[in-house]
Design a protein around this motif. Structure first.
Motif, PDB file in Angstrom:
ATOM      1  N   VAL A 176      -0.158  -1.471  -1.939  1.00  0.00           N
ATOM      2  CA  VAL A 176       0.941  -2.246  -1.360  1.00  0.00           C
ATOM      3  C   VAL A 176       1.159  -3.547  -2.133  1.00  0.00           C
ATOM      4  CG1 VAL A 176      -0.233  -3.624   0.426  1.00  0.00           C
ATOM      5  CG2 VAL A 176       2.070  -2.808   0.835  1.00  0.00           C
ATOM      6  N   THR A 177       0.108  -4.137  -2.649  1.00  0.00           N
ATOM      7  CA  THR A 177       0.258  -5.340  -3.468  1.00  0.00           C
ATOM      8  C   THR A 177       0.983  -4.996  -4.774  1.00  0.00           C
ATOM      9  OG1 THR A 177      -1.734  -6.287  -2.498  1.00  0.00           O
ATOM     10  CG2 THR A 177      -0.983  -7.231  -4.591  1.00  0.00           C
ATOM     11  N   THR A 178       0.627  -3.865  -5.354  1.00  0.00           N
ATOM     12  CA  THR A 178       1.292  -3.396  -6.567  1.00  0.00           C
ATOM     13  C   THR A 178       2.773  -3.151  -6.323  1.00  0.00           C
ATOM     14  OG1 THR A 178      -0.757  -2.389  -7.366  1.00  0.00           O
ATOM     15  CG2 THR A 178       1.309  -1.567  -8.321  1.00  0.00           C
ATOM     16  N   THR A 179       3.093  -2.442  -5.238  1.00  0.00           N
ATOM     17  CA  THR A 179       4.502  -2.138  -4.964  1.00  0.00           C
ATOM     18  C   THR A 179       5.297  -3.393  -4.639  1.00  0.00           C
ATOM     19  OG1 THR A 179       4.098  -1.587  -2.635  1.00  0.00           O
ATOM     20  CG2 THR A 179       4.100   0.244  -4.228  1.00  0.00           C
ATOM     21  N   TRP A 180       4.675  -4.331  -3.929  1.00  0.00           N
ATOM     22  CA  TRP A 180       5.395  -5.573  -3.618  1.00  0.00           C
ATOM     23  C   TRP A 180       5.820  -6.266  -4.908  1.00  0.00           C
ATOM     24  CZ3 TRP A 180       3.505 -10.689  -4.542  1.00  0.00           C
ATOM     25  CH2 TRP A 180       4.382 -11.688  -4.114  1.00  0.00           C
ATOM     26  N   TYR A 181       4.891  -6.457  -5.795  1.00  0.00           N
ATOM     27  CA  TYR A 181       5.192  -7.173  -7.031  1.00  0.00           C
ATOM     28  C   TYR A 181       6.214  -6.409  -7.885  1.00  0.00           C
ATOM     29  CZ  TYR A 181       4.920  -9.470 -11.476  1.00  0.00           C
ATOM     30  OH  TYR A 181       5.273 -10.116 -12.640  1.00  0.00           O
ATOM     31  N   LEU A 182       5.987  -5.128  -8.104  1.00  0.00           N
ATOM     32  CA  LEU A 182       6.883  -4.358  -8.965  1.00  0.00           C
ATOM     33  C   LEU A 182       8.251  -4.134  -8.328  1.00  0.00           C
ATOM     34  CD1 LEU A 182       4.396  -1.759 -10.496  1.00  0.00           C
ATOM     35  CD2 LEU A 182       5.341  -3.822 -11.558  1.00  0.00           C
ATOM     36  N   ASN A 183       8.300  -3.915  -7.011  1.00  0.00           N
ATOM     37  CA  ASN A 183       9.602  -3.737  -6.367  1.00  0.00           C
ATOM     38  C   ASN A 183      10.416  -5.023  -6.375  1.00  0.00           C
ATOM     39  OD1 ASN A 183       9.723  -0.997  -5.729  1.00  0.00           O
ATOM     40  ND2 ASN A 183       8.485  -1.281  -3.906  1.00  0.00           N
ATOM     41  N   ARG A 184       9.765  -6.150  -6.195  1.00  0.00           N
ATOM     42  CA  ARG A 184      10.526  -7.414  -6.158  1.00  0.00           C
ATOM     43  C   ARG A 184      11.019  -7.789  -7.548  1.00  0.00           C
ATOM     44  NH1 ARG A 184       9.701 -12.510  -6.704  1.00  0.00           N
ATOM     45  NH2 ARG A 184      10.461 -13.022  -4.632  1.00  0.00           N
ATOM     46  N   THR A 185      10.311  -7.382  -8.608  1.00  0.00           N
ATOM     47  CA  THR A 185      10.721  -7.769  -9.957  1.00  0.00           C
ATOM     48  C   THR A 185      11.492  -6.678 -10.702  1.00  0.00           C
ATOM     49  OG1 THR A 185       8.591  -7.070 -10.869  1.00  0.00           O
ATOM     50  CG2 THR A 185       8.805  -9.384 -10.238  1.00  0.00           C
ATOM     51  N   MET A 195      22.744   3.585  -0.734  1.00  0.00           N
ATOM     52  CA  MET A 195      21.564   3.307  -1.537  1.00  0.00           C
ATOM     53  C   MET A 195      21.814   3.812  -2.945  1.00  0.00           C
ATOM     54  SD  MET A 195      18.198   5.678  -0.683  1.00  0.00           S
ATOM     55  CE  MET A 195      18.826   6.260   0.863  1.00  0.00           C
ATOM     56  N   PRO A 196      21.930   2.924  -3.894  1.00  0.00           N
ATOM     57  CA  PRO A 196      22.198   3.315  -5.279  1.00  0.00           C
ATOM     58  C   PRO A 196      21.091   4.210  -5.826  1.00  0.00           C
ATOM     59  CG  PRO A 196      22.493   0.953  -4.972  1.00  0.00           C
ATOM     60  CD  PRO A 196      21.878   1.493  -3.725  1.00  0.00           C
ATOM     61  N   SER A 197      21.500   5.247  -6.555  1.00  0.00           N
ATOM     62  CA  SER A 197      20.512   6.196  -7.059  1.00  0.00           C
ATOM     63  C   SER A 197      19.579   5.567  -8.089  1.00  0.00           C
ATOM     64  CB  SER A 197      21.199   7.432  -7.635  1.00  0.00           C
ATOM     65  OG  SER A 197      22.042   7.069  -8.703  1.00  0.00           O
ATOM     66  N   SER A 198      20.075   4.652  -8.918  1.00  0.00           N
ATOM     67  CA  SER A 198      19.192   4.032  -9.911  1.00  0.00           C
ATOM     68  C   SER A 198      18.142   3.159  -9.234  1.00  0.00           C
ATOM     69  CB  SER A 198      19.985   3.224 -10.934  1.00  0.00           C
ATOM     70  OG  SER A 198      20.629   2.134 -10.324  1.00  0.00           O
ATOM     71  N   GLN A 199      18.511   2.534  -8.138  1.00  0.00           N
ATOM     72  CA  GLN A 199      17.562   1.721  -7.384  1.00  0.00           C
ATOM     73  C   GLN A 199      16.476   2.628  -6.782  1.00  0.00           C
ATOM     74  OE1 GLN A 199      18.728  -0.178  -3.588  1.00  0.00           O
ATOM     75  NE2 GLN A 199      18.399  -2.086  -4.727  1.00  0.00           N
ATOM     76  N   PHE A 200      16.890   3.756  -6.243  1.00  0.00           N
ATOM     77  CA  PHE A 200      15.916   4.690  -5.686  1.00  0.00           C
ATOM     78  C   PHE A 200      15.011   5.230  -6.792  1.00  0.00           C
ATOM     79  CE2 PHE A 200      14.477   8.858  -4.131  1.00  0.00           C
ATOM     80  CZ  PHE A 200      13.800   8.432  -2.999  1.00  0.00           C
ATOM     81  N   PHE A 201      15.577   5.520  -7.953  1.00  0.00           N
ATOM     82  CA  PHE A 201      14.775   5.986  -9.084  1.00  0.00           C
ATOM     83  C   PHE A 201      13.713   4.957  -9.456  1.00  0.00           C
ATOM     84  CE2 PHE A 201      13.944   6.125 -13.673  1.00  0.00           C
ATOM     85  CZ  PHE A 201      13.386   7.392 -13.770  1.00  0.00           C
ATOM     86  N   ARG A 202      14.123   3.690  -9.543  1.00  0.00           N
ATOM     87  CA  ARG A 202      13.157   2.627  -9.851  1.00  0.00           C
ATOM     88  C   ARG A 202      12.081   2.542  -8.768  1.00  0.00           C
ATOM     89  NH1 ARG A 202      18.071  -0.118 -11.355  1.00  0.00           N
ATOM     90  NH2 ARG A 202      17.970  -1.327  -9.418  1.00  0.00           N
ATOM     91  N   PHE A 203      12.486   2.711  -7.516  1.00  0.00           N
ATOM     92  CA  PHE A 203      11.528   2.692  -6.407  1.00  0.00           C
ATOM     93  C   PHE A 203      10.509   3.820  -6.560  1.00  0.00           C
ATOM     94  CE2 PHE A 203      10.122   3.773  -2.115  1.00  0.00           C
ATOM     95  CZ  PHE A 203       9.761   2.531  -1.626  1.00  0.00           C
ATOM     96  N   VAL A 204      10.971   4.997  -6.966  1.00  0.00           N
ATOM     97  CA  VAL A 204      10.075   6.142  -7.161  1.00  0.00           C
ATOM     98  C   VAL A 204       9.116   5.883  -8.334  1.00  0.00           C
ATOM     99  CG1 VAL A 204       9.982   8.602  -7.779  1.00  0.00           C
ATOM    100  CG2 VAL A 204      11.618   7.805  -6.064  1.00  0.00           C
ATOM    101  N   VAL A 205       9.611   5.288  -9.412  1.00  0.00           N
ATOM    102  CA  VAL A 205       8.751   4.953 -10.554  1.00  0.00           C
ATOM    103  C   VAL A 205       7.650   3.988 -10.114  1.00  0.00           C
ATOM    104  CG1 VAL A 205       8.662   3.758 -12.786  1.00  0.00           C
ATOM    105  CG2 VAL A 205      10.465   5.425 -12.334  1.00  0.00           C
ATOM    106  N   VAL A 206       8.030   2.953  -9.387  1.00  0.00           N
ATOM    107  CA  VAL A 206       7.047   1.993  -8.882  1.00  0.00           C
ATOM    108  C   VAL A 206       6.061   2.709  -7.959  1.00  0.00           C
ATOM    109  CG1 VAL A 206       6.751  -0.008  -7.352  1.00  0.00           C
ATOM    110  CG2 VAL A 206       8.484  -0.047  -9.157  1.00  0.00           C
ATOM    111  N   GLY A 207       6.571   3.590  -7.131  1.00  0.00           N
ATOM    112  CA  GLY A 207       5.701   4.365  -6.243  1.00  0.00           C
ATOM    113  C   GLY A 207       4.704   5.207  -7.018  1.00  0.00           C
TER     114      GLY A 207
END
Length: 133
Positions: A47-56, A1-13
């Protein structure tokens, strides 16, 4: 799991946490719902927010969003919700302060479901994609 991807996931979270907390406060303080019901409503917004932001943003999915993808995402996030909701309800029922201020219980509940949600999100939104941006 790339760290930058996890960082982006945390920001979206983090963004979704504010959506979640705002809706929880709105439903409990303004509309007078009990926290257990307000939490279900607030989760739907989060969950709607995370879906949209995580996919984009997190997984940079370029395909067009579909109802099927959204339904799969919501189903996957439901596993994280189960953990999240169990921690939330336990805290508001067992801790007087969290019972009086349900947003306090939202913090550990959100953290409890975060890892599960990342793994499911990555599987649904990140499969077959170049996940390092």
């Amino acid at each position: 799991m790339p760290s930058s991807q996890f960082f982006r996931f945390v920001v979206v979270g983090g963004i979704a946490f504010f959506v979640d907390a705002g809706l929880l406060l709105l439903t409990t303080e303004w509309f007078g719902l009990i926290p257990e019901i307000g939490r279900i409503i607030s989760f739907c917004g989060a969950v709607t927010t995370t879906w949209y932001l995580n996919r984009t943003f997190t997984f940079a999915t370029v395909s067009r969003p579909t109802l099927r993808e959204f339904a799969s995402y919501v189903l996957a996030m439901s596993f994280g919700l189960a953990v999240n909701y169990a921690v939330f309800v336990a805290l508001i029922r067992l801790n007087e302060t969290a019972g009086a201020y349900p947003v306090i219980a939202l913090v550990p509940a959100t953290l409890a479901g975060m890892v599960i949600n990342f793994l499911f999100s990555r599987r649904i939104l990140g499969s077959g994609q170049d996940t390092e941006k």
